[in-house]
Design a protein around this motif. Sequence first.
Motif, PDB file in Angstrom:
ATOM      1  N   MET A  23      60.547  24.218  11.849  1.00  0.00           N
ATOM      2  CA  MET A  23      61.521  25.106  12.487  1.00  0.00           C
ATOM      3  C   MET A  23      61.033  26.555  12.474  1.00  0.00           C
ATOM      4  O   MET A  23      61.144  27.282  13.461  1.00  0.00           O
ATOM      5  CB  MET A  23      62.873  25.007  11.788  1.00  0.00           C
ATOM      6  CG  MET A  23      63.628  23.714  12.035  1.00  0.00           C
ATOM      7  SD  MET A  23      64.220  23.573  13.742  1.00  0.00           S
ATOM      8  CE  MET A  23      65.333  22.173  13.538  1.00  0.00           C
ATOM      9  N   GLU A  28      58.400  22.009  18.308  1.00  0.00           N
ATOM     10  CA  GLU A  28      59.328  20.966  18.720  1.00  0.00           C
ATOM     11  C   GLU A  28      58.886  19.637  18.105  1.00  0.00           C
ATOM     12  O   GLU A  28      57.701  19.307  18.111  1.00  0.00           O
ATOM     13  CB  GLU A  28      59.368  20.844  20.244  1.00  0.00           C
ATOM     14  CG  GLU A  28      59.999  22.041  20.936  1.00  0.00           C
ATOM     15  CD  GLU A  28      60.165  21.815  22.432  1.00  0.00           C
ATOM     16  OE1 GLU A  28      59.891  20.689  22.892  1.00  0.00           O
ATOM     17  OE2 GLU A  28      60.555  22.762  23.120  1.00  0.00           O
ATOM     18  N   PRO A 235      67.492  31.991  10.852  1.00  0.00           N
ATOM     19  CA  PRO A 235      67.876  31.058  11.927  1.00  0.00           C
ATOM     20  C   PRO A 235      67.259  29.673  11.770  1.00  0.00           C
ATOM     21  O   PRO A 235      67.914  28.663  12.052  1.00  0.00           O
ATOM     22  CB  PRO A 235      67.361  31.767  13.184  1.00  0.00           C
ATOM     23  CG  PRO A 235      67.376  33.214  12.842  1.00  0.00           C
ATOM     24  CD  PRO A 235      67.000  33.285  11.397  1.00  0.00           C
ATOM     25  N   ALA A 236      66.013  29.614  11.317  1.00  0.00           N
ATOM     26  CA  ALA A 236      65.358  28.314  11.152  1.00  0.00           C
ATOM     27  C   ALA A 236      66.067  27.466  10.105  1.00  0.00           C
ATOM     28  O   ALA A 236      66.178  26.236  10.247  1.00  0.00           O
ATOM     29  CB  ALA A 236      63.889  28.506  10.768  1.00  0.00           C
ATOM     30  N   THR A 237      66.551  28.113   9.038  1.00  0.00           N
ATOM     31  CA  THR A 237      67.268  27.373   7.998  1.00  0.00           C
ATOM     32  C   THR A 237      68.578  26.828   8.543  1.00  0.00           C
ATOM     33  O   THR A 237      68.938  25.671   8.281  1.00  0.00           O
ATOM     34  CB  THR A 237      67.533  28.275   6.783  1.00  0.00           C
ATOM     35  OG1 THR A 237      66.317  28.910   6.381  1.00  0.00           O
ATOM     36  CG2 THR A 237      68.080  27.471   5.618  1.00  0.00           C
ATOM     37  N   LYS A 238      69.292  27.635   9.300  1.00  0.00           N
ATOM     38  CA  LYS A 238      70.557  27.188   9.888  1.00  0.00           C
ATOM     39  C   LYS A 238      70.322  25.976  10.790  1.00  0.00           C
ATOM     40  O   LYS A 238      71.082  24.990  10.754  1.00  0.00           O
ATOM     41  CB  LYS A 238      71.195  28.319  10.697  1.00  0.00           C
ATOM     42  CG  LYS A 238      71.548  29.556   9.896  1.00  0.00           C
ATOM     43  CD  LYS A 238      72.814  29.371   9.108  1.00  0.00           C
ATOM     44  CE  LYS A 238      73.299  30.706   8.535  1.00  0.00           C
ATOM     45  NZ  LYS A 238      74.554  30.592   7.790  1.00  0.00           N
ATOM     46  N   LYS A 239      69.285  26.035  11.619  1.00  0.00           N
ATOM     47  CA  LYS A 239      68.987  24.928  12.530  1.00  0.00           C
ATOM     48  C   LYS A 239      68.591  23.670  11.752  1.00  0.00           C
ATOM     49  O   LYS A 239      68.980  22.548  12.113  1.00  0.00           O
ATOM     50  CB  LYS A 239      67.861  25.325  13.489  1.00  0.00           C
ATOM     51  CG  LYS A 239      68.260  26.346  14.540  1.00  0.00           C
ATOM     52  CD  LYS A 239      67.077  26.778  15.373  1.00  0.00           C
ATOM     53  CE  LYS A 239      66.527  25.635  16.219  1.00  0.00           C
ATOM     54  NZ  LYS A 239      65.412  26.104  17.093  1.00  0.00           N
ATOM     55  N   THR A 240      67.842  23.856  10.693  1.00  0.00           N
ATOM     56  CA  THR A 240      67.411  22.719   9.884  1.00  0.00           C
ATOM     57  C   THR A 240      68.600  22.031   9.240  1.00  0.00           C
ATOM     58  O   THR A 240      68.744  20.801   9.296  1.00  0.00           O
ATOM     59  CB  THR A 240      66.415  23.172   8.805  1.00  0.00           C
ATOM     60  OG1 THR A 240      65.262  23.731   9.434  1.00  0.00           O
ATOM     61  CG2 THR A 240      65.992  22.012   7.927  1.00  0.00           C
ATOM     62  N   TRP A 241      69.469  22.810   8.639  1.00  0.00           N
ATOM     63  CA  TRP A 241      70.589  22.216   7.925  1.00  0.00           C
ATOM     64  C   TRP A 241      71.638  21.631   8.862  1.00  0.00           C
ATOM     65  O   TRP A 241      72.416  20.770   8.462  1.00  0.00           O
ATOM     66  CB  TRP A 241      71.177  23.241   6.956  1.00  0.00           C
ATOM     67  CG  TRP A 241      70.305  23.319   5.746  1.00  0.00           C
ATOM     68  CD1 TRP A 241      69.182  24.054   5.585  1.00  0.00           C
ATOM     69  CD2 TRP A 241      70.446  22.559   4.552  1.00  0.00           C
ATOM     70  NE1 TRP A 241      68.602  23.809   4.366  1.00  0.00           N
ATOM     71  CE2 TRP A 241      69.357  22.902   3.709  1.00  0.00           C
ATOM     72  CE3 TRP A 241      71.385  21.626   4.106  1.00  0.00           C
ATOM     73  CZ2 TRP A 241      69.200  22.337   2.452  1.00  0.00           C
ATOM     74  CZ3 TRP A 241      71.219  21.071   2.858  1.00  0.00           C
ATOM     75  CH2 TRP A 241      70.135  21.433   2.039  1.00  0.00           C
ATOM     76  N   ALA A 242      71.641  22.047  10.101  1.00  0.00           N
ATOM     77  CA  ALA A 242      72.545  21.442  11.080  1.00  0.00           C
ATOM     78  C   ALA A 242      72.150  20.002  11.391  1.00  0.00           C
ATOM     79  O   ALA A 242      72.926  19.254  11.995  1.00  0.00           O
ATOM     80  CB  ALA A 242      72.559  22.266  12.357  1.00  0.00           C
ATOM     81  N   MET A 243      70.955  19.598  10.970  1.00  0.00           N
ATOM     82  CA  MET A 243      70.485  18.242  11.227  1.00  0.00           C
ATOM     83  C   MET A 243      70.959  17.241  10.180  1.00  0.00           C
ATOM     84  O   MET A 243      70.721  16.041  10.308  1.00  0.00           O
ATOM     85  CB  MET A 243      68.955  18.224  11.301  1.00  0.00           C
ATOM     86  CG  MET A 243      68.383  19.038  12.447  1.00  0.00           C
ATOM     87  SD  MET A 243      66.572  19.095  12.423  1.00  0.00           S
ATOM     88  CE  MET A 243      66.184  17.376  12.783  1.00  0.00           C
TER      89      MET A 243
END
Length: 258
Positions: A23, A28, A235-243
């Motif tokens: 991320m 991708e 932002p990368a952490t937020k996107k990761t944890w949304a998974m």
Amino acid sequence: MSDVTLYHWEPNANSGKPMLALMEKGVEFESHYLDLLNFDQHQPDYLAINPQGTIPAMTHRHPEMGDRVLTESTAIMEYVDAAFPGPKLMPDDPKDQWRVRWWMKFIDQWLAPSFSMIGWSVFIGPAVRKKDPKELEAAIDRIPLPERRVAWRKAIYGAFGEEEMKESQRRVAVGIRMLEDALSQREWLACDEYSLADINGFNSTYALPLSQPDLANDEKTPHILEWLRKVYERPATKKTWAMGKTDMVKRVKLLERS
């Protein structure tokens, strides 16, 4: 279709490390979720990719070198940083590079096993123990690595010894003191720039204020708490944890600033 496929569980511990590295680099990837509590990692289709049956694993279709299969979470992170464009996650200075690798080794070999023993004892073991005993034994028998079979049996049947648990707790306390000291000297864990050491460390320690409230809190370890919040806010952490797919991911919410 992405050239990268990551086989992972929750964005936590070992699985979270390559997830967050990808991320941060802006790579991708195709996410292939494996339910660790249902032993997906020991099914034939995954064992064909990683015969050891450990999570995570990553495949990369390289245009010139062919398909690559990568295992071991910390090594995958270093590969991701070296193989793809994007923000550098390893500093240029050799001493800073040494410090990044020192911290990753310390976390992988000292802290993470202790966190794992405690976590397996209070979370994974009780969660899996609800399954049918015959199904459990069959699932354990499918685990390729003998040492992992031993660990799973201990976790499932609550067989970690008192001395083992005490030693894990001692190591956690030592690690917390070392982290606080290091973070009082630098902006990030290994150097003054965000690096693989921070990704590695965050995925093992993000829940410290919940799991070790007497040792890790704003009064005793202000630098650790600020560091965890700064990583969480990326932002990368937020996107990761949304998974994430289980209630486990809700624990990271404790890092939100009031």
